[in-house]
Design a protein around this motif. Sequence first.
Motif, PDB file in Angstrom:
ATOM      1  N   GLU A  88       0.827  -1.209   0.000  1.00 36.62           N
ATOM      2  CA  GLU A  88       0.000   0.000   0.000  1.00 36.62           C
ATOM      3  C   GLU A  88       0.866   1.266   0.000  1.00 36.62           C
ATOM      4  O   GLU A  88       0.590   2.217  -0.732  1.00 36.62           O
ATOM      5  CB  GLU A  88      -0.934  -0.003   1.210  1.00 36.62           C
ATOM      6  CG  GLU A  88      -1.855   1.197   1.258  1.00 36.62           C
ATOM      7  CD  GLU A  88      -2.768   1.196   2.480  1.00 36.62           C
ATOM      8  OE1 GLU A  88      -3.515   2.173   2.618  1.00 36.62           O
ATOM      9  OE2 GLU A  88      -2.726   0.243   3.275  1.00 36.62           O
ATOM     10  N   GLN A  89       1.915   1.285   0.797  1.00 41.65           N
ATOM     11  CA  GLN A  89       2.804   2.455   0.837  1.00 41.65           C
ATOM     12  C   GLN A  89       3.525   2.632  -0.502  1.00 41.65           C
ATOM     13  O   GLN A  89       3.708   3.757  -0.973  1.00 41.65           O
ATOM     14  CB  GLN A  89       3.813   2.318   1.971  1.00 41.65           C
ATOM     15  CG  GLN A  89       3.198   2.467   3.337  1.00 41.65           C
ATOM     16  CD  GLN A  89       4.205   2.183   4.443  1.00 41.65           C
ATOM     17  OE1 GLN A  89       5.147   1.404   4.291  1.00 41.65           O
ATOM     18  NE2 GLN A  89       3.998   2.835   5.595  1.00 41.65           N
ATOM     19  N   ASP A  92       1.045   3.935  -3.012  1.00 42.32           N
ATOM     20  CA  ASP A  92       0.767   5.338  -2.702  1.00 42.32           C
ATOM     21  C   ASP A  92       1.855   6.241  -3.291  1.00 42.32           C
ATOM     22  O   ASP A  92       1.553   7.285  -3.881  1.00 42.32           O
ATOM     23  CB  ASP A  92       0.639   5.532  -1.190  1.00 42.32           C
ATOM     24  CG  ASP A  92       0.259   6.949  -0.828  1.00 42.32           C
ATOM     25  OD1 ASP A  92      -0.737   7.468  -1.376  1.00 42.32           O
ATOM     26  OD2 ASP A  92       0.963   7.550   0.017  1.00 42.32           O
ATOM     27  N   ASN A  95       1.281   6.311  -7.034  1.00 39.87           N
ATOM     28  CA  ASN A  95       0.112   7.128  -7.388  1.00 39.87           C
ATOM     29  C   ASN A  95       0.415   8.617  -7.285  1.00 39.87           C
ATOM     30  O   ASN A  95      -0.025   9.402  -8.129  1.00 39.87           O
ATOM     31  CB  ASN A  95      -1.096   6.746  -6.539  1.00 39.87           C
ATOM     32  CG  ASN A  95      -1.662   5.401  -6.938  1.00 39.87           C
ATOM     33  OD1 ASN A  95      -1.546   4.979  -8.085  1.00 39.87           O
ATOM     34  ND2 ASN A  95      -2.270   4.710  -5.993  1.00 39.87           N
ATOM     35  N   ARG A  96       1.166   9.011  -6.277  1.00 41.73           N
ATOM     36  CA  ARG A  96       1.575  10.422  -6.162  1.00 41.73           C
ATOM     37  C   ARG A  96       2.472  10.808  -7.332  1.00 41.73           C
ATOM     38  O   ARG A  96       2.357  11.899  -7.888  1.00 41.73           O
ATOM     39  CB  ARG A  96       2.277  10.683  -4.827  1.00 41.73           C
ATOM     40  CG  ARG A  96       1.344  10.698  -3.632  1.00 41.73           C
ATOM     41  CD  ARG A  96       1.990  11.238  -2.353  1.00 41.73           C
ATOM     42  NE  ARG A  96       3.339  10.750  -2.094  1.00 41.73           N
ATOM     43  CZ  ARG A  96       3.645   9.659  -1.371  1.00 41.73           C
ATOM     44  NH1 ARG A  96       2.682   8.932  -0.836  1.00 41.73           N
ATOM     45  NH2 ARG A  96       4.889   9.310  -1.178  1.00 41.73           N
TER      46      ARG A  96
END
Length: 156
Positions: A88-89, A92, A95-96
């Motif tokens: 997930e990290q 993330d 995605n950023r």
Amino acid sequence: MSSASQLAKRFREVLLDGLWIANTNFKDQLKDITWKQAVTKIGSLNTIAMLAFHIHYYIAGIVNVLEGGELEIKDKFSFDLPPIESEEQWRDLLNRLWTDSEKFALLIEQIPDNKLDEVFVDEKYGTYRRNIDGMIEHAYYHLGQITLIRKMLTHS
């Protein structure tokens, strides 16, 4: 096509969707990388996660300027990746990177061509055009590293 639009297209090619120069791009190279692969250290090389963070750091810093903010980034912090301890990290971070890359390209497209040769923040940084070209070249440099590290991880 305006010069600004051409620069935005070149930027998108290296980060999001191009095949012209390197026959690949960041998004293509990183799409199947797991978080464990992303943080795997090979010798003295940076990790894939570190390189993705590093490129994003500069993109986000320039986006801030293009949106009217200050130039707040510092080279000495460009590798200060917080620990990534889950898929997930990692997703993330990616995605950023994708979101800010598209924002960067959209902001470039809005720059009038005559502004491209104006001073970017301070004379010591050169022009808008030089900084955008520099970001593209910097991204290709690290794309090459990511591509090689990925091959080392997946063929070992």
